[in-house]
Design an enzyme around this catalytic site. Structure first.
Site, PDB file in Angstrom:
ATOM      1  CD  GLU A 231      -2.511   1.174   2.756  1.00 26.51           C
ATOM      2  OE1 GLU A 231      -3.229   2.142   3.039  1.00 26.51           O
ATOM      3  OE2 GLU A 231      -2.381   0.170   3.495  1.00 26.51           O
ATOM      4  CG  ASP A 233      -1.471   5.102   3.158  1.00 24.87           C
ATOM      5  OD1 ASP A 233      -2.409   4.624   2.500  1.00 24.87           O
ATOM      6  OD2 ASP A 233      -1.126   4.654   4.262  1.00 24.87           O
ATOM      7  CD  GLU A 236      -3.338   7.309   5.682  1.00 21.85           C
ATOM      8  OE1 GLU A 236      -4.340   6.724   6.140  1.00 21.85           O
ATOM      9  OE2 GLU A 236      -2.173   7.038   6.006  1.00 21.85           O
ATOM     10  CG  HIS A 247       1.833   1.259   4.899  1.00 20.89           C
ATOM     11  ND1 HIS A 247       1.845   1.179   6.278  1.00 20.89           N
ATOM     12  CD2 HIS A 247       1.234   2.432   4.600  1.00 20.89           C
ATOM     13  CE1 HIS A 247       1.277   2.258   6.793  1.00 20.89           C
ATOM     14  NE2 HIS A 247       0.898   3.045   5.792  1.00 20.89           N
TER      15      HIS A 247
END
Length: 453
Positions: A231, A233, A236, A247
């Protein structure tokens, strides 16, 4: 995303992952265009659309209207086991605007936090579809630049308007799992680095074994299995704080986990890095960079630019650096520099930055253990799916993003302060009452096939 997502079934609807297809509501994906650009400035518009994640949808019997999942419990007569449940239950189409508060216009997507229709809906998560409208759009990010505009002016403490990439199957698992008859058209196949166990269906079967309803949420729970994948991001954020975080995972593609592989008993025993290596300007020591009236002024729309550099400046090289830029009011804004003793004064994510950050903050370097930038770069080479959501946090009140976290630590210690929100903020019942009109708008998304320095 971080931490475990209690958001995934927070509506008062009977929401659940399903694998059969219902016929009560036609599934019509809201159109959303995006662009492919070159370094010379030439851009080509692409016709796309968005699809609602299947966890928010009505799940009922294939031959009628009986709910297969109500509140945070399965109907055990319809769902005594995962395979039987997949055969008995159907996932229906969505009223995007009326039920879920999801609207699109041209290249702009608006996600409302609370929608009061026949039932109250909280949050949503959508995926970008390709122009054939049957598969998720896949992006290969190595040596590229991804750009979008965002409006977080109406998104306060305790909320997260997120835009990120997950290593999901383009067809939502339709071809891999014969019991999945819904596929990407109905938003199936989700995975992320938290290995979420609150997904109702994983790999074409219901996650009913060991299902336990959450004590603090009337609509969500956790089962025996989780769904893991790499993942990234990209974004956020609310109007008080923002972070971008890779991640990595030690597994290849969407993978079902159970037990310790999900991180069930130990946060770092799982196959994915749950913390990631985050760059939050406030946490990195610049408290005047992001927020209302600051360098990046969150009362106004701005552009977020993320560059994925490789070791040899090609699309086949190893991911070596993730850079961030902003554009607002016609001005290019360089990302803030780290101002924490023991960490080099950089403004991008590299393996060296991550190692220094983990050491200074006293955090476990699971990022390196799970493969670091090279590991997540391998997912970028194969293709990842664009995800956009708005949510509140039943697990940690979003304090990990916008306040002091953990709350038991000294707020003056490096890495604890992450934003200006109070440690008493973010309680979901309060947020859902006080921020009922909150929303986030993502627009003007484009990918440049090579990085412009």
């Amino acid at each position: 995303m971080f931490p475990f997502k209690a958001l995934l079934a927070l509506t008062t609807l009977a929401v659940a992952y399903a694998q059969q297809v219902g016929t009560q509501t036609a599934e019509v994906h809201p159109k959303l265009s995006w662009e492919t650009c070159t370094t010379s400035g030439t851009c080509t518009s692409n016709a796309g659309s968005v699809v609602l994640d299947s966890n928010w949808r009505w799940l009922h019997t294939t031959s009628g209207y009986t709910n297969c999942y109500t509140g945070n419990e399965w109907d055990t007569s319809l769902c005594p086991d995962g395979a039987t449940c997949a055969a008995n239950c159907a996932l229906d189409g969505a009223d995007y605007t009326g039920t879920y508060g999801i609207t699109t216009t041209g290249n702009s997507l608006k996600l409302n936090f609370i929608t009061n229709g026949a039932n109250k809906n909280v949050g949503s998560r959508v995926y970008l579809m390709n122009n054939a409208d049957t598969e998720y759009q896949e992006f290969k990010l190595l040596n590229s630049e991804f750009t979008f505009d965002v409006d977080v002016s109406n998104l306060g403490c305790g909320l997260n308007g997120a835009l990120y990439f997950s290593e999901m199957d383009a067809d939502g698992g339709l071809s891999k799992y014969p019991t999945n008859k819904a596929g990407a058209k109905y938003g199936t196949g989700y995975c992320d680095s938290q290995c979420p166990r609150d997904l109702k269906f994983i790999n074409g079967v219901a996650n009913v074994e060991g299902w336990t309803g959450d004590s603090n949420s009337a609509n969500s729970g956790t089962g025996e299995y989780g769904s893991c994948c790499n993942e990234m991001d990209i974004w956020e954020a609310n109007n008080n704080a923002a972070a971008f975080t890779p991640h990595p995972c030690s597994v290849d593609g969407q993978t079902r986990c159970e037990g310790d592989d999900c991180g069930a008993t130990s946060r770092y025993s799982g196959v994915c890095d749950p913390d990631g290596c985050d760059f939050n300007s406030f946490r990195m020591g610049d408290t005047s960079f992001y927020g209302a009236g600051l360098t990046v002024d969150t009362t106004k729309v701005f552009t977020v630019v993320t560059q994925f550099l490789t070791s040899d400046n090609t699309t086949t090289g190893s991911l070596s650096e993730i850079r961030r830029l902003y554009v607002q009011g016609g001005k290019v804004i360089q990302n803030s520099q780290v101002a924490i003793a023991g960490i080099d004064p950089v403004n991008s994510i590299t393996d060296n930055f991550c190692a220094q950050q983990k050491t200074v903050f006293g955090d476990t370097n699971d990022f390196a253990s799970k493969g670091g930038l090279k590991g997540i770069g391998a997912a970028f080479a194969k293709g990842v799916v664009l995800v956009m959501s708005v949510w509140d946090d039943y697990a940690a009140n979003m304090l990990w993003l916008d306040s002091d976290y953990p709350t038991t630590a000294d707020a003056s210690a490096p890495g604890v302060a992450r934003g200006t929100c109070a440690t008493t903020s973010g309680n979901p019942p309060d947020v859902e009452s006080q921020e009922a009109n909150a929303s986030v708008i993502f627009s003007a998304m484009n990918i440049n096939s090579s990085v412009s320095e």
